[in-house]
Scaffold this motif. Structure first.
Motif, PDB file in Angstrom:
ATOM      1  N   UNK A  72       0.825  -1.105   0.070  1.00 14.20           N
ATOM      2  CA  UNK A  72       0.029  -0.054  -0.168  1.00 14.20           C
ATOM      3  C   UNK A  72       1.004   1.316  -0.072  1.00 14.20           C
ATOM      4  N   UNK A  73       0.701   2.159   1.100  1.00 23.58           N
ATOM      5  CA  UNK A  73       1.412   3.483   1.167  1.00 23.58           C
ATOM      6  C   UNK A  73       2.723   3.380   1.762  1.00 23.58           C
ATOM      7  N   UNK A  74       3.193   2.125   2.278  1.00 23.97           N
ATOM      8  CA  UNK A  74       4.581   1.877   2.611  1.00 23.97           C
ATOM      9  C   UNK A  74       5.623   1.580   1.492  1.00 23.97           C
ATOM     10  N   UNK A  75       6.371   2.426   1.411  1.00 24.89           N
ATOM     11  CA  UNK A  75       7.570   2.299   0.334  1.00 24.89           C
ATOM     12  C   UNK A  75       8.509   0.962   0.500  1.00 24.89           C
ATOM     13  N   UNK A  76       8.751   0.256  -0.660  1.00 25.84           N
ATOM     14  CA  UNK A  76       9.399  -0.978  -0.549  1.00 25.84           C
ATOM     15  C   UNK A  76      10.728  -0.787  -1.328  1.00 25.84           C
ATOM     16  N   UNK A  77      11.821  -0.775  -0.770  1.00 29.43           N
ATOM     17  CA  UNK A  77      13.134  -0.910  -1.448  1.00 29.43           C
ATOM     18  C   UNK A  77      13.645  -2.456  -1.461  1.00 29.43           C
ATOM     19  N   UNK A  78      13.807  -2.624  -2.911  1.00 26.33           N
ATOM     20  CA  UNK A  78      14.410  -4.229  -3.115  1.00 26.33           C
ATOM     21  C   UNK A  78      16.028  -3.920  -3.358  1.00 26.33           C
ATOM     22  N   UNK A  79      16.710  -4.372  -2.597  1.00 32.07           N
ATOM     23  CA  UNK A  79      17.968  -4.159  -2.552  1.00 32.07           C
ATOM     24  C   UNK A  79      18.880  -5.329  -3.334  1.00 32.07           C
ATOM     25  N   UNK A  80      19.723  -5.010  -4.273  1.00 35.64           N
ATOM     26  CA  UNK A  80      20.424  -6.252  -4.785  1.00 35.64           C
ATOM     27  C   UNK A  80      21.763  -6.676  -4.156  1.00 35.64           C
ATOM     28  N   UNK A  81      22.184  -7.853  -4.055  1.00 39.34           N
ATOM     29  CA  UNK A  81      23.277  -8.116  -3.478  1.00 39.34           C
ATOM     30  C   UNK A  81      24.041  -9.227  -4.323  1.00 39.34           C
ATOM     31  N   UNK A  82      25.136  -9.551  -3.770  1.00 37.03           N
ATOM     32  CA  UNK A  82      25.944 -10.729  -4.623  1.00 37.03           C
ATOM     33  C   UNK A  82      25.341 -12.010  -4.799  1.00 37.03           C
TER      34      UNK A  82
END
Length: 830
Positions: free
Chosen positions: A348-358
């Motif tokens: 919903x109104x919560x921002x989501x950060x999808x972080x890349x990694x090795x």
């Protein structure tokens, strides 16, 4: 005419430097060519502040006579006639002298602004009208001069002039705020360290609210409807994989970008888990999280995305940080988009950060399909059979080679095995039958007919089905074992998380209750033993939803219990931990009682040692005097007889005092002190104490205001307290310095302060002076048993009061006795 601007310098207390800052700003403006005048300034005798006035134009004050007293105040008409660009107006909340154009100075400021004059003014937070009750509760002082909050909030600029509480007290002690005669009273009343800390917090919070209101006004004026998150609360989702540290550091950076940002991390314990979980990774990441100033949480839920989003909303998270999937593209294509996509869809109104990694997308094999086979995977296997079967048939038909039948059979067999690995038995049997029919229809002559001309054709179809069943059986057994192993790991991880809060020093029972509620998603959890609630967390209605009896006889109650039978086994383990924690608490209380008994025994031993040592001297002196008087072979003169009688009398008096003190301290330590508090006036106690010690005006400065309210105290015990404190103060004060006794009413209580000018006591030894038989280095026995302050504390606390020691401004020790005002229901201790 353009309205003048208002700039307000807000302070937490007098002396933080508001007037000084105002004058400095006035001088700076004047140096830059602006027309600045001092409309009114209150220096309060501070030399540094008065020095800043030199060089600035000062508008003479207006003299007003009121009831025979000449007062002076700001001359508003003279300032308006002068019409400067900027006017410096001190003390915005000041009440004007009678006969002034306005009742309040802030009204004068409004008149100046209406005339187009910019104003710089000062005000303390305690003068805010809305904070009067709060300030009274903190300081015990009623502020009669107030300014409406709206006046200050309407200012064009508000600045907090800040100074740490201890630095302000140091300035006060150095005489930079008030004259020396007012320093002691100020430090002991309004300028307490706790008071200043609370006022400072109020000032900062008031300004923060004003900034928030200003932001809302700006958004309203500019038609901005979107929510602006001014304080970030970042939640990092930890899987237990090696990418956790990367996610935590990224989350910490996001939280640090906003003032007051908060960081939290959560691990969702599931039944099937993720592959390649590194043992100990969560523990390492938890330690890193604590270093970053975040909080760790662990919850249980089979649906990871839903559980994660639900927890994020429960803590009002504004942003969620998750790692990009570690699955390969093939795995994602077969089993669906995965957790990340679901979290984004449900956030919903919560921002989501999808972080890349090795580790992102690093796998090339099919996903490890442990655990129970979900409905979505079974459906995926059926779909694979329906889609891949025809595609495989089309690809094989392109060859159209009668000799390729072996390749055709193996290709269909491979499809059946893949479907069995993904969906288990039912999809595998379906794929086997479909593959057998397709093979017979398209590649066995006669073509495009389903015929069984040879027995081996039927046998081949049965072999397809048997192969599918065998592979499915292996997959299912592996899934059950994997589920059991992962369930055990999940339970261990949850128990480690619960135990961690206990090992970090939290109350074991309370920590277990809170973690249980959080981990299982209960609305409330509490432990009840009889009618007493031992620990509780969350909210309850009139009655608990479910309850479980513990072996110790206590009852564990739940509210809003989730209906999940898979959690019952783990919950039973937690119940055992709760029962052990409850038993440990009971044993701890028993140990405390035993320690209290041991302390009483130690006091008794000390009393016996004191009796054998200190009491011996007066007994020996009295005995020697009496024996000399009874001796018949010695002729004594009248003067000698009087001297011996005086020695015997003094020794017996000292012995009586010593024994009385020993008896009193025994009663205090044993907890059997009988106190009868009644309304008592301090002067009826202090005067007899001075007479008892034969102290006069040359020895003691006395400051007991006539309007001082009576205290609730036992007069006899309170007199013993005053006698002991005075005797101790006189003993350590220099001969040319007098002891000071002062009293004042403060926040529902009265403080009696006994101050000396002696060497004082180091801060790390102040509690030692309240222990029996402590002289802080004295080795001579002429000073008594060292019971004075111990008795003073015991008597004071027995009457419901408190006693503490503080520094005397300029050197020395001040003992503060605080007692409740008679008839006042407030709490004395602060």
């Amino acid at each position: 005419m353009k309205r003048g601007k208002l700039r307000v310098l807000l302070g937490a207390a007098p002396g933080v430097g508001k007037t000084y800052t105002m004058l400095e700003e006035g001088r700076r403006m004047a140096d830059h060519g602006r027309d600045v005048v001092v409309a009114v300034v209150e220096t309060h005798g501070r030399a540094a502040t008065a020095a800043l006035v030199d060089g600035l134009e000062v508008v003479p004050r207006r003299a007003v006579e009121h009831r025979g007293v000449e007062l002076d105040d700001m001359d508003l008409e003279a300032v308006l006639a002068r019409r400067p660009e900027v006017a410096l107006v001190d003390e915005l909340a000041h009440t004007n002298a009678p006969g002034s154009p306005h009742e309040k100075r802030w009204q004068d400021v409004e008149a100046l602004r209406a005339a187009g004059i910019d104003v710089i003014s000062t005000v303390n937070v305690q003068h805010m009208q809305s904070l009067g009750d709060v300030v009274r509760e903190i300081t015990g002082t009623v502020q009669r001069e107030t300014v409406p909050d709206a006046v200050v909030r309407a200012a064009d600029q508000i600045e907090v002039v800040d100074l740490s509480p201890q630095a302000l007290r140091d300035r006060l002690s150095d005489g930079l705020v008030y004259p020396a005669a007012r320093v002691d009273a100020a430090l002991s009343n309004y300028f307490r360290l706790g008071n200043l800390t609370a006022l400072r917090e109020i000032a900062l919070l008031w300004l923060a609210d004003e900034v928030d209101d200003a932001l809302k006004r700006y958004r309203a004026e500019h038609g901005i409807a979107n929510r602006w998150e001014t304080r970030e609360r970042v939640l990092v989702a930890l899987t237990g994989g090696p990418e956790g540290e990367t996610l935590l550091r990224r989350g910490a950076r996001i939280a640090a970008r906003s003032a007051g940002g908060e960081l939290a991390a959560v691990h969702v314990t599931t039944n099937d888990g993720l592959r390649e979980r590194h043992p100990g990774a969560l523990g390492t990441q938890r330690a890193l999280l604590e270093q970053l100033g975040g909080t760790y949480h662990q919850v249980v839920g089979d649906d990871v995305p839903t559980t994660l989003v639900r927890f994020a909303r429960s803590i009002d998270a504004t942003q969620i940080v998750i790692g990009i999937s570690r699955r390969s593209r093939l795995a994602a294509a077969i089993t669906g988009p995965g957790i990340g996509s679901t979290v984004i869809r449900e956030s919903g109104d919560i921002d989501v950060h999808v972080v890349t990694h090795e580790r992102a997308g690093g796998g090339v094999a099919l996903p490890k399909l442990g655990g129970s086979l979900s409905r979505s995977r079974i459906v995926a296997a059926f779909l694979l059979s329906l889609v891949a079967g025809p595609l495989l048939t089309w690809a094989l038909s392109l060859a159209d080679d009668p000799d390729s039948i072996t390749v055709d059979v193996l290709a269909y067999q491979l499809l059946v095995l893949v479907v069995a690995l993904i969906g288990g038995m039912l999809p595998a049997v379906f794929a086997a039958v479909l593959s057998g029919l397709s093979l017979d229809f398209f590649f066995v002559r006669p073509l495009h007919q389903v015929t069984v001309q040879q027995p081996w054709h039927l046998f081949a179809l049965v072999m397809y089905v048997v192969s599918a069943v065998l592979v499915s059986f292996v997959v299912d057994r592996s899934a059950r074992r994997s589920r059991t192993a992962r369930r055990a790991a999940a339970e261990s991880g949850l128990l480690v998380g619960i135990a961690g809060s206990v090992l970090r020093g939290d109350d074991a029972l309370q920590a277990l209750v809170e973690r249980t509620r959080e981990a299982f998603g209960f609305a409330g959890v509490r432990v009840r033993q009889g009618d007493e609630v031992q620990a509780t967390s969350g909210t309850f209605g009139d009655v608990a939803d479910t309850a479980t009896s513990l072996p110790s006889g206590a009852v564990l109650e739940f509210a809003g219990a989730p209906d999940d039978p898979t959690q019952r086994r783990l919950l039973r383990v937690v119940e055992q931990q709760l029962d052990a924690a409850l038993e440990h608490r009971q044993l701890t209380r028993t140990a405390v009682d035993a320690e209290r008994i041991a302390a009483v025994d130690r006091v008794r031993s000390a009393i016996l040692a004191a009796v054998s040592h200190d009491v011996r001297r007066p007994i020996a002196a009295a005995s020697a005097a009496v024996q000399s008087l009874r001796a018949r072979d010695v002729r004594l003169g009248e003067a000698d007889r009087e001297a011996l009688l005086a020695t015997a009398d003094e020794s017996l008096r000292q012995l009586a005092v010593l024994l009385a003190d020993l008896l009193d301290v025994s009663r205090v330590q044993a907890g059997v002190l009988a106190a009868s508090p009644v309304p008592t006036s301090l002067d009826t106690v202090v005067a007899p104490a001075l007479d008892e010690l034969e102290l006069g005006p040359e020895d003691v400065d006395l400051d007991l205001p006539a309007e001082l309210p009576p205290v609730l105290a036992d007069p006899v015990l309170l007199q013993r307290v005053v006698v002991n404190l005075l005797a101790n103060a006189v003993r350590y004060s220099p001969d040319d310095q007098r002891v000071r006794i002062a009293a004042s009413a403060f926040a529902g209580g009265v403080e009696l302060r006994v101050a000396d000018r002696g060497p004082g006591i180091p801060e790390d030894r102040r509690e030692d002076v309240f222990q029996p038989f402590q002289r802080l280095g004295d080795t001579d026995n002429d000073t008594g048993l060292g019971l004075g302050l111990a008795l003073a504390r015991g008597f004071t606390e027995g009457m419901g009061g408190t006693i503490e020691v503080d520094d005397t401004p300029g050197g020395g020790l001040t003992v503060v006795v605080r007692l409740p005002i008679a008839g006042h229901l407030g709490v004395v201790g602060r």
